[in-house]
Design an enzyme around this catalytic site. Structure first.
Site, short mmCIF file in Angstrom:
data_model
loop_
_atom_site.label_atom_id
_atom_site.label_comp_id
_atom_site.label_asym_id
_atom_site.label_seq_id
_atom_site.Cartn_x
_atom_site.Cartn_y
_atom_site.Cartn_z
NE ARG A 12 -3.56 0.00 2.68
CZ ARG A 12 -4.20 0.38 3.78
NH1 ARG A 12 -3.99 -0.25 4.92
NH2 ARG A 12 -5.02 1.40 3.75
CG ASN A 82 7.66 1.72 2.77
OD1 ASN A 82 7.72 2.93 2.61
ND2 ASN A 82 6.49 1.07 2.76
CG ASP A 88 0.83 11.93 14.48
OD1 ASP A 88 1.82 11.17 14.55
OD2 ASP A 88 0.46 12.47 13.41
CD GLN A 141 4.91 18.56 11.61
OE1 GLN A 141 5.83 19.13 11.08
NE2 GLN A 141 3.69 19.07 11.61
CD GLN A 144 4.31 13.20 12.66
OE1 GLN A 144 5.30 13.59 12.06
NE2 GLN A 144 3.37 12.48 12.08
CE1 TYR A 147 6.33 8.26 10.66
CE2 TYR A 147 7.15 10.48 10.31
CZ TYR A 147 6.78 9.25 9.81
OH TYR A 147 6.86 9.01 8.45
N PRO A 177 11.13 11.25 2.27
CG PRO A 177 9.72 9.50 1.72
CD PRO A 177 10.79 9.89 2.69
#
Length: 240
Positions: A12, A82, A88, A141, A144, A147, A177
């Protein structure tokens, strides 16, 4: 049959685009997924790419899954780490569970994915390790901390593996990305999406296929002298 490439979270989103692009370049691709059986079955039906279900946060499951892939397809020579999740929350509201879930999948999951494959790469004197990090691992961020910590940590893994694997013909590189037009991003409210695009000098979201093309280059023989590097694919949103 071409070199075998393993893509975690490969059925996905960005992972799907990576799997398809590697297949188009002649690789024999195996894609992992964590839980969406329906999406994985549809992906395999459409592409012919075999999918394997395991939780990258669990070392024993990862090792067993990798052994099955190699029994089915042959030695894994390209691995694309990946798979990733978000949980969050502003730091003062973040729970230990939210912290550990993201750490276990996004950071420890890279170890669990690459570690069982590494000895074979060293023995064969060839390997390509590609880790999908994030712009938020470079700049942080809001909400986050978990993350961003994992994605920054992924860059440290890559730089270390590059030094350890170089003499054995193994390269390890990362891709960060920016905001990509995946289902997750496209599902956010339009006003939020417009706000995100307003921060990108290119004036648009990236496409999953643009990240996939970066992966294909790093997987190729042409990239053999690129090692320990990070490709920032973010439309000029952030520079390192």
């Amino acid at each position: 049959m071409g070199r075998v490439a393993l893509v975690t979270g490969g059925s996905r989103g960005i992972g799907e685009a990576i799997s398809k692009a590697l297949q188009a370049d002649g690789y024999t691709v195996a894609a992992t997924y964590a839980g969406n059986d329906e999406a994985a079955a549809k992906f395999t039906a459409e592409t012919g790419i075999k999918t394997y279900k395991w939780n990258v946060a669990d070392y024993d499951s990862s090792k067993a899954g990798i052994e099955q892939v190699e029994a089915d397809l042959g030695p894994i020579e390209v691995v694309v780490a990946n798979a990733g999740i978000t949980r969050d929350a502003p730091f003062h509201k973040m729970t230990p569970e939210q912290w550990h879930q993201v750490i276990d999948t996004n950071l420890t999951g890279v170890f669990n994915t690459v570690h069982p494959i590494w000895p074979g790469m060293r023995e064969r004197k060839f390997g390509r390790v590609i880790v999908i990090s994030s712009i938020n691992g470079q700049k942080g961020q809001f909400a986050q901390a978990n993350y961003a910590a994992t994605k920054a940590g992924d860059l440290g893994i890559v730089k270390s593996l590059a030094q350890e694997g170089a003499r054995a013909g193994i390269t390890a590189n990362a891709i960060c990305p920016g905001y990509i037009a995946t289902e997750m991003v496209m599902a956010v409210p339009e006003k939020v999406r417009e706000s995100i695009i307003g921060q990108i000098p290119a004036g648009r979201l990236g496409e999953p296929e643009e990240i996939a093309r970066c992966v294909c280059f790093l997987a190729s023989d042409d990239s053999g002298f690129i090692n320990g590097s990070t490709i920032s694919a973010n439309g000029a949103q952030f520079f390192v």
